[in-house]
Design a protein around this motif. Structure first.
Motif, PDB file in Angstrom:
ATOM      1  N   UNK A  59       0.823  -1.215   0.000  1.00  0.00           N
ATOM      2  CA  UNK A  59       0.000   0.000   0.000  1.00  0.00           C
ATOM      3  C   UNK A  59       0.856   1.263   0.000  1.00  0.00           C
ATOM      4  N   UNK A  60       2.183   1.079   0.179  1.00  0.00           N
ATOM      5  CA  UNK A  60       3.084   2.227   0.209  1.00  0.00           C
ATOM      6  C   UNK A  60       3.390   2.729   1.604  1.00  0.00           C
ATOM      7  N   UNK A  61       2.876   2.040   2.607  1.00  0.00           N
ATOM      8  CA  UNK A  61       3.081   2.483   3.989  1.00  0.00           C
ATOM      9  C   UNK A  61       4.520   2.261   4.441  1.00  0.00           C
ATOM     10  N   UNK A  62       4.971   3.105   5.362  1.00  0.00           N
ATOM     11  CA  UNK A  62       6.188   2.817   6.112  1.00  0.00           C
ATOM     12  C   UNK A  62       5.800   1.860   7.237  1.00  0.00           C
ATOM     13  N   UNK A  63       6.738   0.975   7.597  1.00  0.00           N
ATOM     14  CA  UNK A  63       6.409  -0.094   8.546  1.00  0.00           C
ATOM     15  C   UNK A  63       7.391  -0.120   9.700  1.00  0.00           C
ATOM     16  N   UNK A  64       6.856  -0.158  10.907  1.00  0.00           N
ATOM     17  CA  UNK A  64       7.641  -0.499  12.099  1.00  0.00           C
ATOM     18  C   UNK A  64       7.282  -1.945  12.425  1.00  0.00           C
ATOM     19  N   UNK A  65       8.281  -2.827  12.386  1.00  0.00           N
ATOM     20  CA  UNK A  65       8.033  -4.250  12.632  1.00  0.00           C
ATOM     21  C   UNK A  65       8.899  -4.711  13.802  1.00  0.00           C
ATOM     22  N   UNK A  66       8.260  -5.318  14.778  1.00  0.00           N
ATOM     23  CA  UNK A  66       8.970  -5.710  15.991  1.00  0.00           C
ATOM     24  C   UNK A  66       9.909  -6.877  15.706  1.00  0.00           C
ATOM     25  N   UNK A  79      13.284   6.855  22.048  1.00  0.00           N
ATOM     26  CA  UNK A  79      14.293   7.180  21.035  1.00  0.00           C
ATOM     27  C   UNK A  79      14.063   6.377  19.760  1.00  0.00           C
ATOM     28  N   UNK A  80      13.641   5.131  19.934  1.00  0.00           N
ATOM     29  CA  UNK A  80      13.343   4.283  18.794  1.00  0.00           C
ATOM     30  C   UNK A  80      12.193   4.871  17.975  1.00  0.00           C
ATOM     31  N   UNK A  81      11.160   5.330  18.649  1.00  0.00           N
ATOM     32  CA  UNK A  81      10.018   5.911  17.946  1.00  0.00           C
ATOM     33  C   UNK A  81      10.386   7.228  17.261  1.00  0.00           C
ATOM     34  N   UNK A  82      11.240   8.020  17.922  1.00  0.00           N
ATOM     35  CA  UNK A  82      11.684   9.267  17.293  1.00  0.00           C
ATOM     36  C   UNK A  82      12.444   8.963  16.009  1.00  0.00           C
ATOM     37  N   UNK A  83      13.295   7.938  16.061  1.00  0.00           N
ATOM     38  CA  UNK A  83      14.056   7.555  14.880  1.00  0.00           C
ATOM     39  C   UNK A  83      13.118   7.092  13.761  1.00  0.00           C
ATOM     40  N   UNK A  84      12.108   6.326  14.122  1.00  0.00           N
ATOM     41  CA  UNK A  84      11.160   5.846  13.119  1.00  0.00           C
ATOM     42  C   UNK A  84      10.410   7.010  12.472  1.00  0.00           C
ATOM     43  N   UNK A  85       9.952   7.961  13.271  1.00  0.00           N
ATOM     44  CA  UNK A  85       9.194   9.092  12.725  1.00  0.00           C
ATOM     45  C   UNK A  85      10.068   9.981  11.847  1.00  0.00           C
ATOM     46  N   UNK A 141      11.375  -0.435   9.204  1.00  0.00           N
ATOM     47  CA  UNK A 141      12.183  -0.210  10.408  1.00  0.00           C
ATOM     48  C   UNK A 141      11.960  -1.403  11.329  1.00  0.00           C
ATOM     49  N   UNK A 142      13.046  -2.033  11.789  1.00  0.00           N
ATOM     50  CA  UNK A 142      12.923  -3.200  12.665  1.00  0.00           C
ATOM     51  C   UNK A 142      13.240  -2.791  14.105  1.00  0.00           C
ATOM     52  N   UNK A 143      12.393  -3.218  15.040  1.00  0.00           N
ATOM     53  CA  UNK A 143      12.452  -2.730  16.424  1.00  0.00           C
ATOM     54  C   UNK A 143      13.470  -3.418  17.309  1.00  0.00           C
TER      55      UNK A 143
END
Length: 261
Positions: free
Chosen positions: A12-19, A214-220, A45-47
């Motif tokens: 769908x074109x989404x960016x993904x945060x995957x644990x 910090x992880x979420x800031x990096x993802x955003x 982005x892998x968590x």
């Protein structure tokens, strides 16, 4: 169940945060990477929140600066009594305890494989010994010893569901000194043999929740196009492949040779 959902979101074109771990096996991983590559840029982005740990980042900096000379060996330990992980749940029902849900110490405690390759490089051989060795009511391995050869350097990783008090540490030997990192007490000790100097660094203001913030800031920031992810899909797939090789080695009682493109 990560991969099936990730493919749909990615298309769908989404960016993904995957644990982490991105899966419990390697099925569908190459297809996921191929879909991401079709966009011509990273979308996943892998968590692995330990990449944001200040003590671990100090260790990385010391190694990059060759403070202890050439690395000749390292031991990583990650052990904690499983029933105490989540006091609010029956440990016997958690995914970490159940083979059918992809559990087991090797894949559940995959952080150590990720930052081992980050610090020392990808191994070309791995050997593991372990299994269900305790009285815990699980049907997966609860204790394992892993030995890897990274650029001809022996790197050992001990993972278990049993240690009390918990222990999470790294000990690195160089030809000019050593580095001890305790990720529980957040202390890094650097011993330099050539000048008989010992340096201690602590992080008294460290808050574990900061890793996730910090992880979420990096993802955003990644989503906004300002930076690349600290851990991308290729790296997440590499640590999974390494963990799965360790599990195969343990089950078959053989060493596994690895090649990386």
């Amino acid at each position: 169940m990560h991969i099936a959902a990730a493919k749909i979101a990615l298309k769908s074109g989404a960016f993904i945060f995957i644990e982490k771990p991105i899966s419990h096996n390697y099925d569908g991983i190459e297809e996921l990477i191929k879909i991401e590559n079709s966009f011509g840029k990273n979308k996943i982005f892998v968590g692995y929140q330990f990449r944001f740990n200040p003590a671990l980042n100090l260790v990385k900096k010391l190694l990059d600066e060759q403070k202890i000379g050439n690395i000749v060996g390292a031991q990583l330990v990650n052990g904690e009594y499983l029933p105490n992980w989540h006091k609010y749940e029956d440990y016997r029902k958690s995914y970490a305890s159940r083979r059918e849900l992809g559990g087991g110490a090797i894949v559940t405690q995959i952080h150590d494989f990720d930052y081992a390759t980050w610090l020392f490089g990808k191994p070309d051989r791995i050997y593991a010994v372990g299994g269900h060795l305790s009285e815990l009511e699980v049907n997966v391995e609860d204790s394992v010893q892993v030995l890897m050869k990274c650029n001809d350097i022996p790197i050992s990783i001990q993972l278990d569901y049993l240690q009390w008090p918990p222990r999470r540490s790294i000990y690195i030997t160089g030809d000019k000194g050593s580095i001890q990192c305790d990720l529980s007490s957040m202390e890094v000790v650097t011993n330099i043999r050539t000048n008989n100097k010992t340096e201690n660094q602590n992080f008294p203001n460290f808050n574990r929740n900061d890793l996730f913030l910090d992880e979420m800031r990096n993802f955003l920031e990644f989503v906004d196009g300002n930076i690349e992810p600290v851990v991308n899909c290729i790296e997440g797939a590499a640590s999974l492949r390494l963990a799965l090789a360790a599990k195969e080695s343990m089950l078959k009682e053989i060493s596994i040779d690895l090649s990386w493109e």
